[in-house]
Motif scaffolding. Structure first.
Motif, PDB file in Angstrom:
ATOM      1  N   LYS A 183       5.562  -3.139   9.979  1.00 37.87           N
ATOM      2  CA  LYS A 183       6.959  -2.719  10.025  1.00 37.87           C
ATOM      3  C   LYS A 183       7.154  -1.286   9.539  1.00 37.87           C
ATOM      4  CE  LYS A 183       8.667  -7.441   9.366  1.00 37.87           C
ATOM      5  NZ  LYS A 183       9.378  -8.386   8.462  1.00 37.87           N
ATOM      6  N   HIS A 184       6.406  -0.905   8.522  1.00 43.89           N
ATOM      7  CA  HIS A 184       6.530   0.435   7.956  1.00 43.89           C
ATOM      8  C   HIS A 184       5.143   0.978   7.608  1.00 43.89           C
ATOM      9  CE1 HIS A 184      10.912   0.921   7.544  1.00 43.89           C
ATOM     10  NE2 HIS A 184      10.927  -0.375   7.347  1.00 43.89           N
ATOM     11  N   PRO A 185       4.376   1.391   8.614  1.00 40.19           N
ATOM     12  CA  PRO A 185       3.009   1.866   8.353  1.00 40.19           C
ATOM     13  C   PRO A 185       2.966   3.135   7.511  1.00 40.19           C
ATOM     14  CG  PRO A 185       3.659   2.296  10.634  1.00 40.19           C
ATOM     15  CD  PRO A 185       4.710   1.419  10.050  1.00 40.19           C
ATOM     16  N   GLU A 186       4.095   3.825   7.395  1.00 38.96           N
ATOM     17  CA  GLU A 186       4.120   5.055   6.597  1.00 38.96           C
ATOM     18  C   GLU A 186       4.206   4.790   5.094  1.00 38.96           C
ATOM     19  OE1 GLU A 186       8.436   3.934   7.040  1.00 38.96           O
ATOM     20  OE2 GLU A 186       6.603   3.780   8.221  1.00 38.96           O
ATOM     21  N   LEU A 187       4.473   3.543   4.696  1.00 42.64           N
ATOM     22  CA  LEU A 187       4.632   3.232   3.287  1.00 42.64           C
ATOM     23  C   LEU A 187       3.307   2.794   2.649  1.00 42.64           C
ATOM     24  CD1 LEU A 187       8.042   1.302   3.159  1.00 42.64           C
ATOM     25  CD2 LEU A 187       7.594   3.751   2.826  1.00 42.64           C
ATOM     26  N   ILE A 188       3.109   3.195   1.429  1.00 38.19           N
ATOM     27  CA  ILE A 188       1.943   2.831   0.621  1.00 38.19           C
ATOM     28  C   ILE A 188       2.373   1.802  -0.417  1.00 38.19           C
ATOM     29  CG2 ILE A 188       0.295   3.658  -1.115  1.00 38.19           C
ATOM     30  CD1 ILE A 188       0.564   6.446   0.253  1.00 38.19           C
ATOM     31  N   VAL A 189       1.629   0.713  -0.553  1.00 37.20           N
ATOM     32  CA  VAL A 189       1.847  -0.198  -1.677  1.00 37.20           C
ATOM     33  C   VAL A 189       1.084   0.390  -2.862  1.00 37.20           C
ATOM     34  CG1 VAL A 189       1.564  -2.531  -2.584  1.00 37.20           C
ATOM     35  CG2 VAL A 189       2.110  -2.195  -0.163  1.00 37.20           C
ATOM     36  N   THR A 190       1.825   0.867  -3.858  1.00 33.23           N
ATOM     37  CA  THR A 190       1.167   1.525  -4.987  1.00 33.23           C
ATOM     38  C   THR A 190       0.512   0.520  -5.915  1.00 33.23           C
ATOM     39  OG1 THR A 190       3.291   1.559  -6.161  1.00 33.23           O
ATOM     40  CG2 THR A 190       2.655   3.548  -4.936  1.00 33.23           C
ATOM     41  N   THR A 191       1.247  -0.522  -6.275  1.00 30.93           N
ATOM     42  CA  THR A 191       0.702  -1.526  -7.192  1.00 30.93           C
ATOM     43  C   THR A 191       1.577  -2.777  -7.154  1.00 30.93           C
ATOM     44  OG1 THR A 191      -0.066  -1.900  -9.462  1.00 30.93           O
ATOM     45  CG2 THR A 191       2.014  -0.725  -9.198  1.00 30.93           C
TER      46      THR A 191
END
Length: 290
Positions: free
Chosen positions: A201-209
């Motif tokens: 859905k949002h490939p530009e987002l990073i899961v930080t933690t």
């Protein structure tokens, strides 16, 4: 079950089961997949190895030139080692999630990148490319253990993730903002579903933690006292069991979290103006993990 490997060369260890501890000494050019291990995984004087491991504690001493994709509930330790490279755990088979539960390791509490180096030097450790997965380090699990995962399951794209793929302590891209969501008690499955679908859905987002904790009144106040729009019912619910915090980063991250989860029951998403502070507070305050 305790596993020991000593003096092995060019060997594959595929340990897809619950374990008590793993000790590897003097191994060279070996490949390890180590399933959920309640205690420690300890490598000594190992060279040119590839390791994918999930454990309560991880330690390497006098090792050199090894790649490690890691889940670790406690701070990993590096000692007298060179050219160690770390990334987030990657791996899947049908019973992996149940095995994490069996050894009482929360998949959301992975501090793989918070490495303590007893003998720091410029080349003791670094971080792997975030796109790297267990498939890049090891032979297919299905080639040796078809009863654990079939070739068709292992070839699935995207492969299901049991442990959230987090960015960790790597340097963040120069432009972006923090987003945050708190999954209230009883919403672990919803959190898994959200994290599984986010890259599409949002490939530009990073899961930080991510972090799963039992909030107390004191820690809840410290983390969320600035949130003016926090409903009273949410305040009461977050104290009734384990909660899961998810941090993300990227352009429009806070707005994306509001769009995806803002109307979801059992999930608190702060406003864009409060998201960064929630992220800093929740992940910065020392709390008892699950």
């Amino acid at each position: 079950q305790q596993i020991q490997a000593d003096g092995c060369e060019n060997c594959d260890f595929l340990l897809c089961d619950c374990l008590d501890s793993v000790l590897a000494d003097d191994c060279k050019n070996c490949r390890f997949f180590i399933g959920p291990t309640a205690g420690s995984v300890f490598l000594r004087t190992c060279v040119d190895c590839k390791i994918v491991a999930a454990c309560g504690q991880f330690r390497v001493r006098e090792c050199r030139n090894c790649d490690v994709l890691l889940y670790c509930q406690n701070q990993p330790v590096v000692e007298s080692s060179k050219k160690m490279r770390f990334g987030c755990f990657s791996g899947y088979y049908f019973s992996l999630r149940e095995q994490f539960d069996s050894v009482r390791l929360s998949v959301f509490n992975n501090v793989w990148s918070e490495i303590h180096d007893f003998t720091p030097s410029a080349d003791s450790f670094s971080y792997l490319d975030p796109k790297l997965s267990h498939k890049d380090l090891l032979k297919p699990l299905s080639s040796a253990l078809p009863e654990v995962i079939s070739p068709e399951e292992e070839a699935a794209v995207p492969l299901p993730t049991v442990v959230p793929l987090t960015w960790g302590e790597r340097t963040l891209p120069p432009s972006g903002e923090h987003g945050f969501a708190l999954f209230l008690p009883g919403q672990a499955e919803a959190c898994h579903t959200f994290l599984q679908g986010l890259p599409q859905k949002h490939p530009e987002l990073i899961v930080t933690t991510t972090k799963e904790v039992q909030l107390t009144l004191e820690t809840a106040v410290k983390a969320f006292t600035h949130c003016e729009d926090l409903p009273r019912l949410t305040k009461e619910l977050m104290l009734k069991g384990p909660t899961i915090g998810v941090g993300v980063y990227g352009a429009g991250a806070a707005a994306a979290m509001e769009q995806l989860l803002g109307n979801s029951q059992g999930v608190f998403v702060p406003s864009a103006g409060e998201a960064r502070t929630c992220h800093q507070n929740f992940f910065g305050i020392k709390m008892d993990i699950i």
